[in-house]
Design a protein around this motif. Structure first.
Motif, short mmCIF file in Angstrom:
data_model
loop_
_atom_site.label_atom_id
_atom_site.label_comp_id
_atom_site.label_asym_id
_atom_site.label_seq_id
_atom_site.Cartn_x
_atom_site.Cartn_y
_atom_site.Cartn_z
N GLY A 24 -3.55 10.64 16.45
CA GLY A 24 -4.23 10.91 17.43
C GLY A 24 -4.67 11.96 17.59
N VAL A 25 -4.02 13.06 17.50
CA VAL A 25 -3.76 14.47 17.26
C VAL A 25 -4.77 15.62 16.41
N ALA A 26 -5.15 16.38 17.16
CA ALA A 26 -5.99 17.03 15.98
C ALA A 26 -5.02 18.12 16.14
N TYR A 27 -4.78 18.87 14.71
CA TYR A 27 -3.56 19.52 14.59
C TYR A 27 -5.03 21.23 13.38
N LEU A 28 -4.39 22.44 13.98
CA LEU A 28 -5.46 23.43 12.94
C LEU A 28 -4.64 23.58 11.71
N THR A 29 -5.17 23.47 10.67
CA THR A 29 -4.73 23.93 9.66
C THR A 29 -5.46 24.80 8.81
N ASP A 30 -6.77 25.51 9.12
CA ASP A 30 -7.15 26.40 8.46
C ASP A 30 -8.02 27.23 9.73
N PHE A 31 -7.28 28.38 10.17
CA PHE A 31 -8.43 29.14 11.53
C PHE A 31 -9.43 30.41 10.92
N GLY A 32 -9.02 30.57 9.74
CA GLY A 32 -10.11 30.84 9.35
C GLY A 32 -11.46 30.33 9.19
N ALA A 33 -11.40 28.68 8.96
CA ALA A 33 -12.77 27.82 9.10
C ALA A 33 -13.27 27.71 10.35
N LEU A 34 -12.35 28.53 11.54
CA LEU A 34 -12.55 27.92 13.34
C LEU A 34 -12.89 29.32 13.74
N LEU A 35 -12.75 30.47 12.71
CA LEU A 35 -12.62 30.98 13.53
C LEU A 35 -14.70 31.65 12.58
#
Length: 426
Positions: free
Chosen positions: A162-173
């Motif tokens: 139930g919690v979101a965790y960042l896996t791809d910072f490049g995709a976020l940017l």
């Protein structure tokens, strides 16, 4: 009493909406002032120094009060949306932290050095400081759009327990929702800055100002931004539709009747509703239908901005705007239009995401804090009163500077001389 969910959404609308108007003018004026300052340094023309100081003092007022509205928005965010932080804080905590570092530390430091550096720093260094102010302002906007883009098109993460965790910072940017929105915001900001400078300059001509050369140069530079960026902003808005058809099909379905055939999504509201019920369970997944009217008024307002800007450019020929009070007043009308269009566009973007806080992953009802409706109403009233006071103060000060003109500019002016008191002999 209204439902706590509605009150929380109203509170977010009010706080972020007020703050957005301050940010819009700050982003729009910054590059214009930087260009004025650069022209002064390169040419030595004192008119450009006076322009830098005059428009710069308006920038400083808007920036300072805009920071205060941003702090109010942070308070309401912590009060009303703890569920959002719990779910997605691991993802957009980094972009928001970067925005805070850039805006509250780097940008404000450079601006402070620029304000107090008049006559004390080498001219080139002093000029470069304001370019750094401009760059950090746009960097701050980018980080905010990265966080906001995740809410519209969640990418680069996975959900565990139930919690979101960042896996791809490049995709976020590089999220297309963030990049497309950033292009639209940049165009809108530069249009707003240009329209503001052009409108205030035209207002001075309607009053038969004696500072003809000063405001003619300001008007030219303002229109140099307003005309092309008015067109570019409209085009950037249209370029978002293909991505929205994939990322937010319900929003596009609601807007369907207000769009040109080539921009419409493949589904109707009923079709998207059926698909979302199958995927997410029972519920009403359509945003309010009035966002279509908001979109319509936004495009109409944008059309008038472009038309008035073009007329203003035409009125510059043979100084027609200097001699004709009617022409000057016509261009003055442009001042509020970008703020109206930007507010309508913000409503289409943010309200059109409802009932999701993070599209397809977190409902607004799940993102809200467990705060009573009474507490939410009290905070809504308090925040609204405070923000209204800040907005009124901002526009009173800006209006006073705009009417007064460049003859008595505070920014960069030496303070009164204070002679040291004589030392008594013992």
């Amino acid at each position: 009493m209204m439902d706590a969910d509605i009150l929380a959404r109203l509170q977010f609308t009010v706080t972020s909406g007020f703050h957005w108007l301050f940010v819009l003018l700050t982003l729009g004026l910054a590059p214009i002032i930087a260009i004025m300052h650069t022209r002064h340094v390169l040419t030595g023309n004192l008119r450009f120094e006076r322009m830098t100081r005059f428009w710069g003092q308006i920038y400083v007022v808007n920036y300072a009060l805009g920071i205060a509205t941003g702090l109010v928005m942070e308070f309401q965010f912590g009060l009303a949306w703890s569920g959002l932080t719990t779910f997605a804080g691991n993802v957009f905590g980094a972009p928001l932290a970067m925005e805070t570092l850039v805006a509250f530390f780097a940008e404000s430091t450079f601006l402070g050095m620029w304000i107090f550096g008049w006559g004390r720093l080498p001219k080139v260094l002093h000029m470069l400081l304001f370019w750094l102010v401009t760059l950090t302002a746009y960097a701050s906007a980018y980080w905010i759009m990265v966080a906001n883009g995740f809410m519209h098109r969640p990418v680069g993460h996975e959900v565990r327990d139930g919690v979101a965790y960042l896996t791809d910072f490049g995709a976020l940017l590089t999220n297309s929702s963030a990049i497309n929105a950033m292009e639209h915001v940049v165009g809108a900001a530069l249009l707003t800055g240009g329209a503001f400078v052009a409108g205030v300059s035209a207002y001075q001509f309607s009053r038969r100002t004696a500072e003809v050369d000063f405001f003619r140069s300001s008007l030219r530079l303002g229109l140099l931004f307003a005309v092309p960026f008015g067109i570019a902003t409209v085009e950037a808005g249209f370029r978002q539709f293909p991505d929205l058809n994939v990322a937010q099909p319900m929003k596009m379905a609601v807007l369907r009747d207000f769009l040109q055939p080539e921009d419409r999504g493949p589904y109707t509201v009923e079709q998207v509703q059926s698909m979302m019920v199958q995927q997410y369970g029972p519920g009403d997944y359509a945003p309010p239908a009035w966002i279509g009217s908001a979109y319509d008024f936004m495009t109409i307002t944008a059309f008038f901005i472009v038309v008035i800007s073009l007329f203003g450019a035409g009125f510059l020929i043979r100084d027609h705007i200097v001699r004709s009070r009617g022409a000057a007043l016509m261009v003055t009308v442009i001042i509020p239009l970008p703020f109206i269009a930007a507010t309508l566009g913000w409503l289409v973007r943010e309200v059109g995401r409802q009932p999701w806080t993070i599209y397809g992953e977190l409902l607004t009802s799940q993102a809200r804090s467990s705060v009573s409706a009474g507490t939410m109403l009290a905070s809504l009233i308090g925040f609204t009163a405070l923000l209204a006071g800040l907005a009124v103060t901002n526009w009173i000060l800006i209006g006073r500077y705009a009417r007064r003109g460049p003859r008595e500019t505070d920014l960069g002016s030496p303070g009164p001389r204070v002679d040291p008191e004589p030392v008594m002999a013992l």
